[in-house]
Design an enzyme around this catalytic site. Sequence first.
Site, PDB file in Angstrom:
ATOM      1  CE  LYS A 207       7.831   6.637  -8.812  1.00 57.50           C
ATOM      2  NZ  LYS A 207       7.834   5.560  -7.986  1.00 57.50           N
TER       3      LYS A 207
HETATM    4  C1  E4P Z   1       5.293   5.162  -5.328  1.00 55.17           C
HETATM    5  O1  E4P Z   1       5.364   5.227  -6.678  1.00 55.17           O
HETATM    6  C2  E4P Z   1       6.259   4.678  -4.567  1.00 55.17           C
HETATM    7  O2  E4P Z   1       7.176   3.806  -5.182  1.00 55.17           O
HETATM    8  C3  E4P Z   1       5.852   3.944  -3.464  1.00 55.17           C
HETATM    9  O3  E4P Z   1       4.661   4.225  -3.444  1.00 55.17           O
HETATM   10  C4  E4P Z   1       6.639   4.323  -2.054  1.00 55.17           C
HETATM   11  O4  E4P Z   1       6.063   3.570  -1.326  1.00 55.17           O
HETATM   12  P1  E4P Z   1       6.795   3.409   0.263  1.00 55.17           P
HETATM   13  O5  E4P Z   1       6.578   4.668   1.002  1.00 55.17           O
HETATM   14  O6  E4P Z   1       6.019   2.408   0.827  1.00 55.17           O
HETATM   15  O7  E4P Z   1       8.115   3.234   0.031  1.00 55.17           O
END
Ligand code: E4P
Length: 214
Positions: free
Chosen positions: A83
């Site tokens: 990622k």
């Molecule tokens: C996606 O890969 C992220 O980890 C996640 O959806 C972030 O979500 P949040 O905005 O609730 O932290």
Amino acid sequence: MKFYIDSAIISEITEIANWGILSGVTTNPTLIAQAGQNFKETIIKICEIAKGPVSAEVTAENYQEMIEQGKEFANWHELVVVKLPCNINGLKACRYLSSQGIPTNLTLCFSVNQALLCARAGAKYVSPFIGRLEDINENGLNLIESIREVFTVHSLKTEIIAASIRTPQHITESARLGANIATIPYKLFANLIKHPLTDSGIDKFMQDWKNRNN
Ligand code: E4P
């Protein structure tokens, strides 16, 4: 649309995997910190439970260190997806890792242009964040719709992961708008299957069954 869980907590991932509907897992540095366990061991364990792609996010900010981390993570398990952030170094690292056959998920995507660049850099996945856009009074679902339209018009194969999901409606709408995947926090999963008419219907069937005369 496939279901991923957005979590690094082993008990949560195991429970949803046991439902038989889990296709993958996303983590991020915040979720890993909350889980409070060793990063590498956690990712390997998640891969073994999920049996599908597991995103592990780089914490380096410069290009060279990003690709070193990416290569290291990819060595941990064949299901690891690296990622990377939606910025210039993330794009460059995406292009390099993709050329090495390492799948990438470009995260913190907030615009169609970012998504288009990620796709052109060879990203396997791009993650538009719905909830965080709504936090600043913008429409996150419109972003999913626009990215889907552009990817379809230009025959781009990068998969859209609807991320930063906060409500069941985000999930329904992401599916309608053509997201390939929704990555969902643990606590929302129970809301998806639960319906009061299902529960009262089961109660009535059970009651009638017990009271039968035959
Ligand atoms: C996606 O890969 C992220 O980890 C996640 O959806 C972030 O979500 P949040 O905005 O609730 O932290």
